[in-house]
Design a protein around this motif. Structure first.
Motif, PDB file in Angstrom:
ATOM      1  N   MET A  24       0.851  -1.196   0.000  1.00  0.00           N
ATOM      2  CA  MET A  24       0.000   0.000   0.000  1.00  0.00           C
ATOM      3  C   MET A  24       0.888   1.248   0.000  1.00  0.00           C
ATOM      4  SD  MET A  24      -2.988  -1.084  -0.370  1.00  0.00           S
ATOM      5  CE  MET A  24      -3.929   0.387  -0.123  1.00  0.00           C
ATOM      6  N   HIS A  25       1.734   1.323  -1.003  1.00  0.00           N
ATOM      7  CA  HIS A  25       2.809   2.302  -1.056  1.00  0.00           C
ATOM      8  C   HIS A  25       2.840   2.926  -2.455  1.00  0.00           C
ATOM      9  CE1 HIS A  25       7.383   2.802  -1.413  1.00  0.00           C
ATOM     10  NE2 HIS A  25       6.954   3.761  -0.648  1.00  0.00           N
ATOM     11  N   GLY A  37      15.171  12.976  -7.099  1.00  0.00           N
ATOM     12  CA  GLY A  37      14.758  12.438  -5.821  1.00  0.00           C
ATOM     13  C   GLY A  37      13.550  11.553  -5.944  1.00  0.00           C
ATOM     14  N   ALA A  38      12.916  11.310  -4.815  1.00  0.00           N
ATOM     15  CA  ALA A  38      11.752  10.439  -4.762  1.00  0.00           C
ATOM     16  C   ALA A  38      10.798  10.921  -3.688  1.00  0.00           C
ATOM     17  CB  ALA A  38      12.172   9.004  -4.483  1.00  0.00           C
ATOM     18  N   LEU A  39       9.537  10.778  -3.971  1.00  0.00           N
ATOM     19  CA  LEU A  39       8.474  11.060  -3.019  1.00  0.00           C
ATOM     20  C   LEU A  39       7.826   9.725  -2.699  1.00  0.00           C
ATOM     21  CD1 LEU A  39       6.590  13.144  -1.570  1.00  0.00           C
ATOM     22  CD2 LEU A  39       5.215  13.094  -3.642  1.00  0.00           C
ATOM     23  N   GLU A  40       7.805   9.337  -1.439  1.00  0.00           N
ATOM     24  CA  GLU A  40       7.261   8.047  -1.015  1.00  0.00           C
ATOM     25  C   GLU A  40       6.037   8.291  -0.134  1.00  0.00           C
ATOM     26  OE1 GLU A  40       8.964   5.047  -1.668  1.00  0.00           O
ATOM     27  OE2 GLU A  40      10.555   6.084  -2.754  1.00  0.00           O
ATOM     28  N   ILE A  41       4.936   7.636  -0.461  1.00  0.00           N
ATOM     29  CA  ILE A  41       3.706   7.761   0.313  1.00  0.00           C
ATOM     30  C   ILE A  41       3.269   6.366   0.745  1.00  0.00           C
ATOM     31  CG2 ILE A  41       1.315   8.551   0.330  1.00  0.00           C
ATOM     32  CD1 ILE A  41       2.146  10.391  -2.073  1.00  0.00           C
ATOM     33  N   GLN A  42       3.158   6.154   2.040  1.00  0.00           N
ATOM     34  CA  GLN A  42       2.704   4.881   2.596  1.00  0.00           C
ATOM     35  C   GLN A  42       1.304   5.085   3.145  1.00  0.00           C
ATOM     36  OE1 GLN A  42       5.372   2.846   5.348  1.00  0.00           O
ATOM     37  NE2 GLN A  42       3.604   2.477   6.661  1.00  0.00           N
ATOM     38  N   VAL A  43       0.404   4.163   2.838  1.00  0.00           N
ATOM     39  CA  VAL A  43      -0.989   4.300   3.251  1.00  0.00           C
ATOM     40  C   VAL A  43      -1.283   3.523   4.527  1.00  0.00           C
ATOM     41  CG1 VAL A  43      -3.375   3.991   2.518  1.00  0.00           C
ATOM     42  CG2 VAL A  43      -1.657   4.660   0.853  1.00  0.00           C
TER      43      VAL A  43
END
Length: 59
Positions: A24-25, A37-43
């Motif tokens: 769920m990422h 870069g990177a943008l990481e979103i964890q639900v």
């Protein structure tokens, strides 16, 4: 559905958007001029956002 957005992000130079269902990422990679870069979103299990910005120098 129908509530206020939890997160509204604009990221210029996005090169890849990936949804990893097992975790769920969501991952967004970006490259723009001298930065990447990177943008990481964890639900789940908890909502979490991480934003990494790297300066890329050409030699």
């Amino acid at each position: 559905m129908g509530g206020e957005p939890l997160l509204d992000i604009f990221r210029e130079g996005a090169t890849r958007l990936a949804l990893i269902s097992a975790a769920m990422h969501i991952s967004v990679d970006f490259h723009m001029g001298e930065s990447a870069g990177a943008l990481e979103i964890q639900v789940t299990p908890a909502f979490c956002v991480g934003d990494r910005l790297l300066l890329v120098r050409a030699h």
